[in-house]
Design an enzyme around this catalytic site. Structure first.
Site, PDB file in Angstrom:
ATOM      1  CG  ASP A  62      -2.028  -1.015   1.114  1.00  0.00           C
ATOM      2  OD1 ASP A  62      -2.019  -1.787   0.135  1.00  0.00           O
ATOM      3  OD2 ASP A  62      -2.895  -1.032   2.004  1.00  0.00           O
ATOM      4  CD  GLU A  63       2.696   0.927   3.694  1.00  0.00           C
ATOM      5  OE1 GLU A  63       2.869  -0.162   3.076  1.00  0.00           O
ATOM      6  OE2 GLU A  63       1.828   1.069   4.583  1.00  0.00           O
ATOM      7  CG  ASP A  66      -0.925   5.080  -0.310  1.00  0.00           C
ATOM      8  OD1 ASP A  66      -1.872   5.063  -1.127  1.00  0.00           O
ATOM      9  OD2 ASP A  66      -0.985   4.585   0.824  1.00  0.00           O
ATOM     10  CG  LEU A 111     -31.508 -10.904 -18.660  1.00  0.00           C
ATOM     11  CD1 LEU A 111     -30.497 -11.390 -17.637  1.00  0.00           C
ATOM     12  CD2 LEU A 111     -31.194 -11.498 -20.022  1.00  0.00           C
ATOM     13  CD  GLU A 142     -22.653 -13.779 -18.408  1.00  0.00           C
ATOM     14  OE1 GLU A 142     -23.120 -12.719 -17.955  1.00  0.00           O
ATOM     15  OE2 GLU A 142     -22.552 -14.026 -19.621  1.00  0.00           O
ATOM     16  CE  LYS A 144     -30.968 -11.297 -13.044  1.00  0.00           C
ATOM     17  NZ  LYS A 144     -31.229 -10.229 -12.106  1.00  0.00           N
ATOM     18  CG  ASP A 146     -29.818  -8.410  -6.146  1.00  0.00           C
ATOM     19  OD1 ASP A 146     -30.368  -7.821  -7.101  1.00  0.00           O
ATOM     20  OD2 ASP A 146     -30.414  -8.737  -5.114  1.00  0.00           O
ATOM     21  NE  ARG A 165     -32.746  -2.397 -18.174  1.00  0.00           N
ATOM     22  CZ  ARG A 165     -34.065  -2.423 -18.000  1.00  0.00           C
ATOM     23  NH1 ARG A 165     -34.595  -1.816 -16.968  1.00  0.00           N
ATOM     24  NH2 ARG A 165     -34.842  -3.041 -18.866  1.00  0.00           N
ATOM     25  CD  GLU A 202     -26.563  -5.574 -12.065  1.00  0.00           C
ATOM     26  OE1 GLU A 202     -26.634  -5.393 -13.306  1.00  0.00           O
ATOM     27  OE2 GLU A 202     -27.550  -5.776 -11.346  1.00  0.00           O
ATOM     28  CE1 TYR A 254     -25.295  -6.653 -17.924  1.00  0.00           C
ATOM     29  CE2 TYR A 254     -24.577  -7.069 -15.673  1.00  0.00           C
ATOM     30  CZ  TYR A 254     -25.416  -6.417 -16.556  1.00  0.00           C
ATOM     31  OH  TYR A 254     -26.340  -5.538 -16.104  1.00  0.00           O
ATOM     32  CE  LYS A 342     -34.214 -12.552 -10.740  1.00  0.00           C
ATOM     33  NZ  LYS A 342     -35.332 -11.927 -10.148  1.00  0.00           N
ATOM     34  CB  CYS A 436     -47.827 -13.979  32.073  1.00  0.00           C
ATOM     35  SG  CYS A 436     -47.729 -15.566  31.240  1.00  0.00           S
ATOM     36  CB  CYS A 439     -50.258 -17.580  34.301  1.00  0.00           C
ATOM     37  SG  CYS A 439     -48.836 -16.537  34.653  1.00  0.00           S
ATOM     38  CB  CYS A 454     -44.143 -15.273  32.865  1.00  0.00           C
ATOM     39  SG  CYS A 454     -45.326 -16.006  33.998  1.00  0.00           S
ATOM     40  CB  CYS A 459     -46.617 -19.587  33.903  1.00  0.00           C
ATOM     41  SG  CYS A 459     -46.947 -19.055  32.237  1.00  0.00           S
TER      42      CYS A 459
HETATM   43  S1  IVH Z   1     -27.385  -9.400 -19.263  1.00  0.00           S
HETATM   44  C1  IVH Z   1     -29.940  -8.379 -22.603  1.00  0.00           C
HETATM   45  N1  IVH Z   1     -25.824 -10.458 -17.436  1.00  0.00           N
HETATM   46  O1  IVH Z   1     -30.021  -8.522 -14.339  1.00  0.00           O
HETATM   47  C2  IVH Z   1     -29.102  -8.729 -21.454  1.00  0.00           C
HETATM   48  N2  IVH Z   1     -27.576  -9.046 -16.725  1.00  0.00           N
HETATM   49  O2  IVH Z   1     -32.830  -9.135 -14.850  1.00  0.00           O
HETATM   50  C3  IVH Z   1     -29.312  -7.844 -20.327  1.00  0.00           C
HETATM   51  N3  IVH Z   1     -27.642  -8.686 -14.308  1.00  0.00           N
HETATM   52  O3  IVH Z   1     -30.768  -5.580 -16.096  1.00  0.00           O
HETATM   53  C4  IVH Z   1     -28.557  -8.117 -19.112  1.00  0.00           C
HETATM   54  N4  IVH Z   1     -25.896  -9.917 -13.814  1.00  0.00           N
HETATM   55  O4  IVH Z   1     -29.080  -5.487 -14.120  1.00  0.00           O
HETATM   56  C5  IVH Z   1     -26.887  -9.672 -17.677  1.00  0.00           C
HETATM   57  N5  IVH Z   1     -24.319 -11.427 -15.952  1.00  0.00           N
HETATM   58  C6  IVH Z   1     -25.398 -10.643 -16.191  1.00  0.00           C
HETATM   59  C7  IVH Z   1     -26.072  -9.973 -15.147  1.00  0.00           C
HETATM   60  C8  IVH Z   1     -27.173  -9.198 -15.465  1.00  0.00           C
HETATM   61  C9  IVH Z   1     -26.834  -9.131 -13.320  1.00  0.00           C
HETATM   62  C10 IVH Z   1     -28.833  -7.811 -14.079  1.00  0.00           C
HETATM   63  C11 IVH Z   1     -28.895  -6.592 -14.979  1.00  0.00           C
HETATM   64  C12 IVH Z   1     -30.149  -6.782 -15.813  1.00  0.00           C
HETATM   65  C13 IVH Z   1     -30.947  -7.648 -14.934  1.00  0.00           C
HETATM   66  C14 IVH Z   1     -32.000  -8.412 -15.706  1.00  0.00           C
END
Ligand code: IVH
Length: 703
Positions: A62-63, A66, A111, A142, A144, A146, A165, A202, A254, A342, A436, A439, A454, A459
């Site tokens: 890190d030093e 920096d 999607l 891949e 997904k 969040d 988006r 994302e 992605y 999902k 209580c 009781c 209690c 009881c």
């Molecule tokens: S592809 C047409 N790849 O999921 C393709 N989306 O439910 C569009 N997301 O809006 C997205 N990981 O915010 C893609 N590996 C991944 C993703 C991904 C997360 C999210 C993204 C998208 C949403 C769709």
């Protein structure tokens, strides 16, 4: 580990440049030489950032990092030249008034979701049908992430603009905020840079960062974020980029929008290109040959995902080959070549219909949330725990609220948070109950304790657990009256109170499945044999709150029989050395309840006879110099407190831990605490250590 390192590096990386190093490092070189050095430093720092923030394998300390960063900042300031991909451009931008709108040149699609493996197989079948192909197809898989989808536009290799988006067609300009994300390159190597490239991916927040942020907000009394996704979205939509910079956000790539000058023909080739150019890609993404391999990936990640440092809600499955994608095309909002599997949800939103207090076996009364039934991961949930009454306050949960409920694995569902913005004004707070629910006796809550209890012995909810404890080894020691037997006896209504144990007969037991002639006799004998307990064992068996075996012995040493404890004042208990106010209150409360006294008297009528070998006969103290005097010590003294207490007792006195009206002297050393005030308010004599020695001497002791 990485998180901690990041915290550290962030503080230096982001810190305002105060110029403290400039004098020492200032060197005058020609503008050209400086330019070369600046560009070299930018390249080096960006590479080390990638190694650190994306690959998690730094090559320098890190030093060292920096030092390079400061040198760069200094040269840039001195020569007025900052390359467009310089890391110094990540921070320091002034706040915006509002976000400008940005139109996406290619719509950002969404999607289609699949909620079961079956639906993933159906997706594969659909794709094959459209492609008129029978053989296995290649898919990328891949995790997904969040977070929130963002597009980043590079023109001639330089980060030019970033947008949310939005509705898929138009988003908001968040360029300054996105620049602060250190895992995202600000530029692409000139030799590799396409004319125009829109990178899609994302923005997300790690779970650790989310927790750190919420802890900080809680401390400041600010509302907390419900989950990392909301936290990431909230952080990206900040008008002041410095606020965004202070939260460690991440990015994963992605896909692309416009990609002029980038001729790739598959998703896996795109990932390779991203990696080569220091763009972060989804952790552990893979290429699956056929749908079976896709399902295996989904199953594997399901196991791994709880230990990932970020939240994933599923797996995105995409046809790898771009030419096939073109044949497949897209529907209005979603491509036909991808699907998002999902994982079963662990959370759901529902309404809190009521809060009902429930008594556990140990007498602790907990709030149970009655919910409008909701399905979470295939199970209908209509109740959930609220843990304790403090939690209701902390989360500000009210009857009628819209709440987020979580159910993970076999754990009892619980309320995660409240959507306060959905309130109508008709929601009701639920007070901590005073009685209580089973009781009706008054509930007890002690300062500092979250549990509300209690205390009534009979009881019903508590009875079974109390009976088990009563019969257990350190207590009345009734062999054969274990967990299962107590259950059976309770279910048949044979044992509801401690007294009932002594009313059992061989005949009554023989009527139950569990008992043969021998075992029935054995139990009756064991019960008979338990009728001569020591008072200490008996006190412990009663299961008085906070009274363990040790406290029971101490109490027994100071009270000749249980009768002396009836309606005892808490001070008489706290006068006992080593027993504090908590125990004193619990004992006093217990023996202040007429019902409990009746229970003891009934037991005695049934033949229970206590002995008290622990009682310290006061005769021993008779004739000793401090006999009949109670002392309490506060502050620091020239001798260890324990030694002084021992001496007091050796001289026939009592050393108590709390001041009460029964205290004769408070021995106050340096820095006395609240005991001094208490003693003064009660008119207890306060003496110094020296005065104590004098007093002991006058009484005829060698102090
Ligand atoms: S592809 C047409 N790849 O999921 C393709 N989306 O439910 C569009 N997301 O809006 C997205 N990981 O915010 C893609 N590996 C991944 C993703 C991904 C997360 C999210 C993204 C998208 C949403 C769709």
């Amino acid at each position: 580990m990485k998180q901690r390192q990041q915290e550290k590096r962030r503080s230096l990386f982001d810190g305002p440049d105060d110029g403290s190093q400039s004098a020492q490092a200032k060197s005058h070189v020609s503008a050209d030489t400086a330019r070369v050095e600046i560009e070299k430093l930018v390249k080096e720092i960006n590479r080390h950032s990638y190694l650190y923030y994306v690959l998690d394998s730094p090559e320098i300390s890190d030093e060292q990092f920096d030092r390079m960063y400061r040198r760069l900042k200094e040269l840039e300031d001195q020569y007025g030249y900052t390359p467009p991909d310089s890391p110094t451009l990540r921070v320091g931008a002034p706040p915006l008034e509002k976000f400008e709108k940005v139109r996406h040149s290619v719509p950002m699609l969404s999607l289609e979701n699949a909620f079961s493996h079956e639906e993933v197989f159906e997706f594969d079948a659909r794709v094959k049908k459209l492609l008129k192909s029978e053989g296995d197809l290649e898919y990328t898989v891949e995790p997904k992430y969040d977070g929130l989808a963002v597009e980043i536009i590079y023109k001639k290799g330089v980060l030019y603009k970033a947008a949310t988006r939005g509705d898929g067609y138009e988003g908001e300009d968040i360029t300054l905020n996105v620049r602060t994300i250190k895992s995202l390159p600000l530029g692409i190597e000139p030799g590799h840079a396409p004319d125009e490239l829109e990178v899609r991916g994302e923005v997300y927040m790690s779970i650790a960062e989310f927790e750190r942020l919420n802890a900080q907000r809680r401390e400041k009394g600010e509302p907390v974020f419900a989950n990392p996704r909301n936290a990431a979205a909230g952080s990206v939509r900040q008008l002041d980029p410095n606020v965004t910079a202070a939260r460690s956000l991440h990015f994963t790539c992605y896909g692309t929008g416009v990609a002029r000058g980038l001729n790739l023909n598959s998703q896996s080739a795109l990932f390779d290109w991203f990696k080569k150019n220091m763009f972060p890609v989804p952790a552990g993404y893979g290429v699956a040959n056929g749908i079976e391999e896709v399902i295996n990936f989904i199953k594997d990640l399901e196991v791994k995902r709880s230990s990932l440092p970020f939240e994933t809600d599923g797996v995105v499955v995409k046809v790898n080959d771009f030419r096939l994608r073109e044949i497949l095309g897209e529907k209005t909002r979603e491509p036909r070549w991808a699907i998002a599997y999902k994982y079963p949800a662990h959370q759901a939103i529902t309404r809190l219909l009521d809060i009902v207090p429930s008594v556990g076996r140990t007498g602790v009364v907990t709030p149970i949330a009655m919910l409008e039934p909701v399905r979470i991961g295939g199970v209908t949930v209509s109740r959930s725990t609220l843990h304790n009454w403090d939690e209701i306050d902390r989360k500000d949960v009210r009857i009628g609220d819209t709440v987020v409920v979580e159910r993970a694995g076999d754990v009892i569902p619980h309320i995660v948070s409240v959507h306060t913005e959905k309130r109508t004004g008709r929601e009701r707070k639920f007070p901590i109950p005073a009685h209580c629910p089973v009781c009706g006796s008054s509930l007890m809550r002690e300062g500092g304790e979250v549990a509300v209890r209690c205390l009534r012995l009979d009881c019903p909810e508590q009875v079974r657990e109390r009976i088990r404890h009563f019969a257990s080894r350190g207590a009345m020691d009734i062999e054969g009256l274990g967990e299962k037997t107590v259950d059976v006896l309770y279910e048949h209504g044979l044992v509801r109170h401690f007294e009932d144990i002594y009313k059992l007969t061989r005949e009554k037991l023989l009527g139950l499945d569990r008992f043969a002639s021998k075992s029935a006799s054995n139990l009756i004998d064991a019960i008979e044999g338990s009728k001569r307990p020591s008072m200490a064992r008996f006190l412990y068996a009663l299961g008085i709150m906070h009274v363990g075996e040790f406290a029971a012995k101490l109490i027994s040493a100071n009270f000749q029989n249980v009768g002396e404890l009836y309606h005892v004042q808490p001070e008489r208990i706290s006068d006992i050395r080593q027993l504090g106010g908590k125990i004193a209150n619990a004992v006093s409360n217990f023996f202040g309840d007429e019902k409990n006294i009746q229970t003891i008297e009934s037991l005695e009528k049934l033949g229970l006879k206590m002995e008290n070998p622990d009682y310290k006969k006061t005769e021993k103290a008779e004739g000793l110099p401090l006999n009949g005097l109670t002392f309490v010590i506060t502050g620091s003294l020239p001798v260890p407190r324990k030694d002084l207490e021992d001496r007091i007792e050796a001289m026939g006195g009592r050393a108590a831990s709390a001041v009460s009206k029964n205290t004769d002297y408070l021995i106050a050393g340096e820095g006395p605490g609240s005991k001094l005030e208490k003693a003064r308010s009660l008119g207890v004599k306060v003496i110094s250590y020296e005065e104590f020695r004098q007093l002991a001497k006058n009484a005829g002791a060698e102090a």
